[in-house]
Design a protein around this motif. Structure first.
Motif, PDB file in Angstrom:
ATOM      1  N   PHE A  16       0.979  -0.676  -0.541  1.00 29.70           N
ATOM      2  CA  PHE A  16      -0.290  -0.067  -0.025  1.00 29.70           C
ATOM      3  C   PHE A  16       1.408   1.775  -0.180  1.00 29.70           C
ATOM      4  N   ASN A  17       2.032   0.910   0.020  1.00 27.30           N
ATOM      5  CA  ASN A  17       2.875   2.395  -0.170  1.00 27.30           C
ATOM      6  C   ASN A  17       2.832   3.001  -2.052  1.00 27.30           C
ATOM      7  N   VAL A  18       2.209   2.125  -2.381  1.00 31.30           N
ATOM      8  CA  VAL A  18       2.534   2.985  -3.648  1.00 31.30           C
ATOM      9  C   VAL A  18       1.489   4.093  -4.267  1.00 31.30           C
ATOM     10  N   PHE A  19       0.638   4.149  -3.099  1.00 30.41           N
ATOM     11  CA  PHE A  19      -0.470   5.427  -2.777  1.00 30.41           C
ATOM     12  C   PHE A  19       0.094   6.215  -2.698  1.00 30.41           C
ATOM     13  N   ARG A  20       1.328   6.419  -1.947  1.00 36.82           N
ATOM     14  CA  ARG A  20       2.018   7.776  -1.404  1.00 36.82           C
ATOM     15  C   ARG A  20       2.687   8.213  -2.795  1.00 36.82           C
ATOM     16  N   TYR A  21       3.154   8.162  -3.915  1.00 32.83           N
ATOM     17  CA  TYR A  21       3.308   8.271  -5.444  1.00 32.83           C
ATOM     18  C   TYR A  21       2.205   9.118  -6.114  1.00 32.83           C
ATOM     19  N   ILE A  22       2.578  10.009  -6.454  1.00 27.56           N
ATOM     20  CA  ILE A  22       1.555  11.474  -7.197  1.00 27.56           C
ATOM     21  C   ILE A  22       1.692  10.344  -8.450  1.00 27.56           C
ATOM     22  N   THR A  23       2.925   9.952  -9.197  1.00 29.06           N
ATOM     23  CA  THR A  23       2.849   9.455 -10.122  1.00 29.06           C
ATOM     24  C   THR A  23       1.981   7.715 -10.514  1.00 29.06           C
ATOM     25  N   PHE A  24       2.055   7.199  -9.348  1.00 30.21           N
ATOM     26  CA  PHE A  24       0.790   6.155  -9.365  1.00 30.21           C
ATOM     27  C   PHE A  24      -0.274   7.017  -9.536  1.00 30.21           C
ATOM     28  N   ARG A  25      -0.689   6.847  -8.460  1.00 28.10           N
ATOM     29  CA  ARG A  25      -1.677   7.656  -8.527  1.00 28.10           C
ATOM     30  C   ARG A  25      -2.525   8.339 -10.112  1.00 28.10           C
ATOM     31  N   THR A  26      -1.589   8.897 -10.731  1.00 26.50           N
ATOM     32  CA  THR A  26      -1.983  10.141 -11.870  1.00 26.50           C
ATOM     33  C   THR A  26      -2.110   9.085 -12.441  1.00 26.50           C
ATOM     34  N   PHE A  27      -1.180   7.984 -12.827  1.00 25.95           N
ATOM     35  CA  PHE A  27      -1.522   6.722 -13.849  1.00 25.95           C
ATOM     36  C   PHE A  27      -2.953   6.609 -14.134  1.00 25.95           C
ATOM     37  N   TYR A  28      -3.471   6.277 -12.710  1.00 21.85           N
ATOM     38  CA  TYR A  28      -4.424   5.196 -12.293  1.00 21.85           C
ATOM     39  C   TYR A  28      -6.025   6.356 -11.828  1.00 21.85           C
ATOM     40  N   ALA A  29      -5.447   7.324 -11.864  1.00 23.45           N
ATOM     41  CA  ALA A  29      -7.006   9.018 -12.254  1.00 23.45           C
ATOM     42  C   ALA A  29      -6.775   8.697 -14.160  1.00 23.45           C
ATOM     43  N   THR A  30      -5.203   8.203 -14.660  1.00 24.09           N
ATOM     44  CA  THR A  30      -6.421   9.079 -16.322  1.00 24.09           C
ATOM     45  C   THR A  30      -6.924   7.768 -16.523  1.00 24.09           C
ATOM     46  N   LEU A  31      -6.657   6.287 -16.410  1.00 21.81           N
ATOM     47  CA  LEU A  31      -7.129   5.624 -16.603  1.00 21.81           C
ATOM     48  C   LEU A  31      -8.871   5.082 -15.920  1.00 21.81           C
ATOM     49  N   THR A  32      -9.064   5.436 -14.622  1.00 19.77           N
ATOM     50  CA  THR A  32      -9.914   5.337 -13.953  1.00 19.77           C
ATOM     51  C   THR A  32     -10.866   7.048 -14.974  1.00 19.77           C
ATOM     52  N   ALA A  33     -10.388   8.200 -15.089  1.00 18.05           N
ATOM     53  CA  ALA A  33     -11.568   8.811 -16.337  1.00 18.05           C
ATOM     54  C   ALA A  33     -11.663   8.741 -16.733  1.00 18.05           C
ATOM     55  N   GLY A  34     -10.972   7.731 -17.544  1.00 17.20           N
ATOM     56  CA  GLY A  34     -10.800   7.325 -19.637  1.00 17.20           C
ATOM     57  C   GLY A  34     -11.536   6.562 -19.471  1.00 17.20           C
ATOM     58  N   LEU A  35     -11.619   5.133 -18.458  1.00 19.78           N
ATOM     59  CA  LEU A  35     -12.491   3.986 -18.342  1.00 19.78           C
ATOM     60  C   LEU A  35     -14.450   4.933 -18.111  1.00 19.78           C
ATOM     61  N   LEU A  36     -14.803   5.551 -17.042  1.00 24.25           N
ATOM     62  CA  LEU A  36     -15.628   6.109 -16.802  1.00 24.25           C
ATOM     63  C   LEU A  36     -16.447   6.630 -17.853  1.00 24.25           C
ATOM     64  N   VAL A  37     -15.013   7.851 -18.934  1.00 17.76           N
ATOM     65  CA  VAL A  37     -15.814   8.318 -20.372  1.00 17.76           C
ATOM     66  C   VAL A  37     -16.331   6.812 -20.987  1.00 17.76           C
ATOM     67  N   TYR A  38     -15.519   6.254 -21.305  1.00 19.55           N
ATOM     68  CA  TYR A  38     -16.004   5.300 -22.448  1.00 19.55           C
ATOM     69  C   TYR A  38     -17.561   4.601 -21.524  1.00 19.55           C
ATOM     70  N   PHE A  39     -17.227   4.261 -20.663  1.00 20.17           N
ATOM     71  CA  PHE A  39     -18.631   3.119 -20.445  1.00 20.17           C
ATOM     72  C   PHE A  39     -19.587   3.802 -20.009  1.00 20.17           C
ATOM     73  N   PHE A  40     -20.151   5.601 -19.815  1.00 16.49           N
ATOM     74  CA  PHE A  40     -21.284   5.690 -19.126  1.00 16.49           C
ATOM     75  C   PHE A  40     -20.965   6.879 -20.293  1.00 16.49           C
ATOM     76  N   MET A  41     -20.543   6.807 -21.679  1.00 17.87           N
ATOM     77  CA  MET A  41     -21.023   8.142 -23.006  1.00 17.87           C
ATOM     78  C   MET A  41     -22.064   7.506 -23.631  1.00 17.87           C
ATOM     79  N   PRO A  42     -21.906   5.848 -24.019  1.00 19.44           N
ATOM     80  CA  PRO A  42     -23.012   5.671 -25.153  1.00 19.44           C
ATOM     81  C   PRO A  42     -24.555   5.869 -24.368  1.00 19.44           C
ATOM     82  N   SER A  43     -25.076   5.896 -22.688  1.00 17.03           N
ATOM     83  CA  SER A  43     -25.811   6.312 -22.318  1.00 17.03           C
ATOM     84  C   SER A  43     -26.407   7.065 -22.387  1.00 17.03           C
TER      85      SER A  43
END
Length: 359
Positions: A16-43
């Motif tokens: 869980f030490n990985v959550f300390r790093y801004i780079t790690f959280r930035t990568f997953y914020a990118t993926l999360t936002a992209g997937l949210l738009v991808y899945f909710f935009m068709p509706s």
């Protein structure tokens, strides 16, 4: 949220030490936002089609655009929602810069939402009046300035690319300058959003550049080595920028030619203002002229066209403004205009980053 919930567990589980790093959280914020738009935009697209809420095309534009009338609009609302949720999940929510960035994004996006809704309800490309938009944009910018400078005691010195020793203190003049940066970027992106996929890729390039700058400016060693202003805590904006990039990628999936959905003013005003706000908070406002070269060119083309038209009694510099319409009317196919503007935006992003070593 994940930072606050999971990082404290690193004392028992080192993973869980990985959550300390801004780079790690930035990568997953990118993926999360992209997937949210991808899945909710068709509706969202299906809902807009069901309600027959489609884009109103301005009559004075190129005739070929009339076939796009009725295409669902206001897709930027989905992008903003995904960015907000992703940022709340992955950012350090104790950081004031994150909340300021989200505040600018949502407030300017809400203004664009009202403008879009008025256009749809009236059935015309006629929303809020220009002075009404500028009034509310000024109000939101004033609130941003107040929190930034009176709440956080922000530095009012200006930074210039290439000149590391040139840092004039603006004092009370910083408010109109901040207004120019935030509102100018917001409206410039709004002007650029005229072709399928045209605005979103330059936006992702610019916000990617500023995500890196935020990380560097918030890291004391990197900031001193590169001789850029060190702003404690601003590195967390990299997570926010990552979410913006991810949201942009998800949106591009549906906005690529032929577009299934348009961004609308809710997207262009909100996302553009967010970029301007980030540029201010990382103390690289002037660099936005280089990094956002596409937006600058589009805005300048309108200013020059209107000014020349009034001075000469009806003569024009361009066939039509903004600039992308000039190239369309010059015979370039829409896809060629869009891709060439993308190429130019990447070049501008590279030039902006190169200034880090030219000081």
């Amino acid at each position: 949220m994940f930072y606050h919930l999971l990082y404290p567990l690193h004392d028992w589980f080192s993973v869980f030490n990985v959550f300390r790093y801004i780079t790690f959280r930035t990568f997953y914020a990118t993926l999360t936002a992209g997937l949210l738009v991808y899945f909710f935009m068709p509706s969202f697209i299906a809902y807009m089609k069901g309600r027959r809420l489609g884009q109103v095309i301005r009559e004075e534009g190129p005739e070929r655009h009339q076939v796009k009338a009725g295409t669902p609009t206001m897709g930027g609302a989905v992008v903003i929602g995904a960015v907000v949720l992703s940022t709340l999940l992955w950012a350090n929510l104790a950081n004031p810069y994150v909340w300021l960035a989200l505040g600018v994004l949502v407030s300017f996006g809400a203004l664009g939402l009202v403008d879009d809704w008025l256009k749809l309800s009236r059935g015309k490309n006629l929303g809020l009046r220009a002075r009404e938009k500028l009034f509310f944009q000024a109000l939101f910018t004033l609130a941003f300035w107040g929190v930034l400078f009176h709440g956080l005691h922000f530095d009012d010195r200006l930074t210039f690319p290439f000149f590391k020793e040139l840092r004039p203190q603006l004092g009370f003049l910083y408010l109109p300058f901040l207004y120019l940066v935030v509102v100018g970027t917001s409206n410039a992106m709004n002007l650029t959003d005229g072709l399928d996929g045209l605005a979103i890729v330059p936006f992702m390039v610019v916000v990617g550049v500023y995500g890196l700058l935020a990380y560097l400016a918030g890291h004391v060693k990197f900031a001193h080595y590169l001789q850029i202003p060190y702003v404690p805590g601003v590195g967390e904006l990299a997570v926010f920028c990552g979410a913006l990039v991810g949201g942009g990628m998800g949106f591009l999936w549906y906005n690529a030619h032929p577009a299934e959905v348009f961004m609308g003013d809710v997207g262009s005003l909100g996302l553009g203002a967010a970029v301007g706000a980030v540029a201010v908070m990382v103390k690289q406002e002037i660099l936005l002229v280089i990094a956002g070269g596409v937006f600058v060119a589009e805005a300048l083309s309108v200013i020059l066209q209107v000014g020349y038209f009034r001075l000469t009694g009806g003569r024009r510099i361009f066939r039509m403004a903004p600039l992308h319409h000039h190239f369309e009317l010059s015979g370039w196919p829409e896809n060629k205009v869009v891709v060439r503007f993308w190429i130019f935006s990447v070049i501008c992003g590279i030039l902006a980053l190169s200034t880090l070593k030219l000081r």
